[in-house]
Design a protein around this motif. Structure first.
Motif, short mmCIF file in Angstrom:
data_model
loop_
_atom_site.label_atom_id
_atom_site.label_comp_id
_atom_site.label_asym_id
_atom_site.label_seq_id
_atom_site.Cartn_x
_atom_site.Cartn_y
_atom_site.Cartn_z
N UNK A 63 6.83 -1.85 -9.84
CA UNK A 63 5.85 -0.80 -9.64
C UNK A 63 4.83 -1.11 -8.58
N UNK A 64 4.94 -2.27 -7.93
CA UNK A 64 4.03 -2.63 -6.85
C UNK A 64 4.50 -2.01 -5.54
N UNK A 65 3.71 -2.20 -4.50
CA UNK A 65 4.13 -1.75 -3.18
C UNK A 65 5.32 -2.58 -2.69
N UNK A 66 6.20 -1.94 -1.93
CA UNK A 66 7.24 -2.71 -1.26
C UNK A 66 6.61 -3.53 -0.14
N UNK A 67 7.38 -4.47 0.40
CA UNK A 67 6.85 -5.33 1.47
C UNK A 67 6.40 -4.50 2.67
N UNK A 68 7.22 -3.52 3.06
CA UNK A 68 6.86 -2.69 4.22
C UNK A 68 5.62 -1.86 3.94
N UNK A 69 5.54 -1.26 2.75
CA UNK A 69 4.37 -0.45 2.41
C UNK A 69 3.12 -1.31 2.33
N UNK A 70 3.26 -2.53 1.79
CA UNK A 70 2.09 -3.41 1.71
C UNK A 70 1.61 -3.79 3.12
N UNK A 71 2.53 -4.07 4.01
CA UNK A 71 2.13 -4.40 5.38
C UNK A 71 1.33 -3.26 6.01
N UNK A 72 1.79 -2.04 5.79
CA UNK A 72 1.07 -0.89 6.34
C UNK A 72 -0.34 -0.81 5.80
N UNK A 73 -0.51 -0.97 4.49
CA UNK A 73 -1.85 -0.92 3.91
C UNK A 73 -2.68 -2.12 4.34
N UNK A 74 -2.03 -3.28 4.50
CA UNK A 74 -2.76 -4.47 4.94
C UNK A 74 -3.29 -4.30 6.35
N UNK A 75 -2.49 -3.73 7.24
CA UNK A 75 -2.97 -3.47 8.61
C UNK A 75 -4.18 -2.54 8.58
#
Length: 420
Positions: free
Chosen positions: A246-258
């Protein structure tokens, strides 16, 4: 919760019955009932045209679900007396249950409660507008006479949303234990924008019904386009969510991290990246099976989200690795201390986990879990996301080499860390 359910539902029945009993036995009542039937028929046509989309939307919806039937229920609130407006809601939502909610596996008691909340919202909005409110807008001759009526419509929209959402929020808070909060219980801002758009279409539908009833059919095409646009957004959200945790995927997390790093630069805040790896996770899969391993990953994911703020994105980076972005930290040693404290808090929480797993031979509890954490913070560890992740990954493997179940910060292997 049972008390709230029965209170809301009994109040709904009483208000609808009382409203209908108060109607005069004349031609106006007959016309109102006939118009209500026509509005319900339009709601049925709308649902039938969008049935496939709505079933998918209900399956992929998370905490909240906003359907687009408010177009017809709010139009009914504007056009008819309170009792008749309640009948419109009951008719539209009865068909929604049969064609959308029931096939999607929704509980009948939930649908009855939801219908009751919408009935009460429609009755409240109908009472605000009063019999002549919409007619004043439809026949307004100039801006001076129109502005008060428009203000009344906006008030009716606000009352409709507030009554409905407060009752829904109350039910969710009682059943899930979540705080009575807009973001956590009532949904995201996009959901409220969607609701506002459907209410605006409801106003246009009601005005068309007063001036030229056939024009109300023109509401259907943009409504179906809105259905598809909302479905695409929900599918994108589902695609950005890791299915197991239920967490963010790696790609989605990278987008939010940027985006988090960009905000940090604008606000001149420090940002920390945490990379976490479950220690000896392969032994969990080998001893208890991969399904048990998935239960452990889910439990760890819940622990991570519980130990950080809602604004801090948490993702599954792959396998048993997780990533966290901590935003809004002060620069310098104070920020490093806070980032280290957050990592330590997570490490201790994972160390205390006891995951109950059902197995063919009976239930068992998996404990003695631990996690190694590497931390990097903007400033001396780098500025870009790639630099921070490289340093955090280096620190993670320093924690692994030092014996696992540890936190390491920055580039230095020898920097003080922690262990259980």
């Amino acid at each position: 919760m049972v008390l709230v359910l029965f209170t809301v539902e009994l109040l709904t029945v009483g208000l609808v019955a009382g409203g209908l009993a108060a109607l005069p036995a004349d031609r106006s009542t007959g016309l109102a009932l006939l118009g209500a039937i026509g509005l319900v028929a339009l709601g049925v046509v709308h649902t039938e045209l969008a049935t496939g989309i709505e079933r998918v939307r209900r399956r992929v919806a998370h905490a909240s679900y906003f359907d687009l039937s408010s177009v017809w229920t709010f139009a009914g609130a504007l056009l008819f007396p309170p009792g008749v407006a309640g009948l419109v809601v009951i008719g539209v939502y009865s068909h929604l249950w049969w064609r959308v909610w029931r096939p999607a596996g929704a509980g009948f008691y939930r649908h009855v409660y939801t219908t009751s909340t919408v009935v009460l919202a429609a009755i409240a909005a109908s009472t605000v507008v009063a019999p002549d409110g919409l007619a004043t807008v439809a026949g307004a001759g100039g801006p001076g006479s129109m502005l008060p009526a428009v203000g009344l419509l906006l008030l009716a929209m606000a009352v409709y949303v507030v009554v409905n959402q407060v009752l829904v929020a109350l039910a969710l808070a009682l059943t899930t234990g979540r705080r009575f909060a807009l973001r956590g219980v009532l949904g995201e801002w996009d959901d409220h924008i969607l609701e506002g758009a459907t209410l605006c279409l409801g106003v246009l539908a009601a005005l068309a019904a007063l001036r030229q009833p056939l024009l109300i059919l023109l509401v259907l095409p943009p409504l179906l386009v809105l259905h598809r646009a909302v479905l695409i957004r929900q599918l994108e959200e589902r695609a950005n969510t890791d299915a197991k945790t239920g967490l963010l995927t790696a790609a989605a997390w990278r987008g939010q991290a940027h985006r988090g790093l960009a905000r940090g630069r604008r606000h001149r805040d420090a940002v920390a990246v945490l990379i976490l790896d479950l220690d000896h996770f392969k032994s969990v899969n080998d001893c208890y099976g991969h399904l048990a391993g998935d239960e452990v990953l889910t439990a760890v994911a819940r622990t991570l989200t519980a130990q950080v703020r809602e604004v801090d994105p948490v993702g599954r980076f792959g396998g048993e690795e997780f990533v966290v972005l901590l935003a809004g930290l002060p620069h310098g040693q104070e920020g490093r201390t806070l980032a280290h404290a957050a990592a330590e808090r997570i490490r201790r929480a994972v160390r205390g986990l006891a995951v109950r797993v059902d197995q063919p031979g009976g239930p068992l509890t998996i404990a003695d879990l631990s996690v190694s954490v590497g931390v990097a913070i903007t400033g001396q560890d780098g500025e870009s996301l790639e630099e921070l992740m490289q340093v955090a990954d280096y620190a993670l493997y320093a924690a692994k080499r030092a014996g696992r179940n540890r936190v390491r910060l920055g580039r230095s292997e020898g920097e003080p860390g922690s262990e259980a």
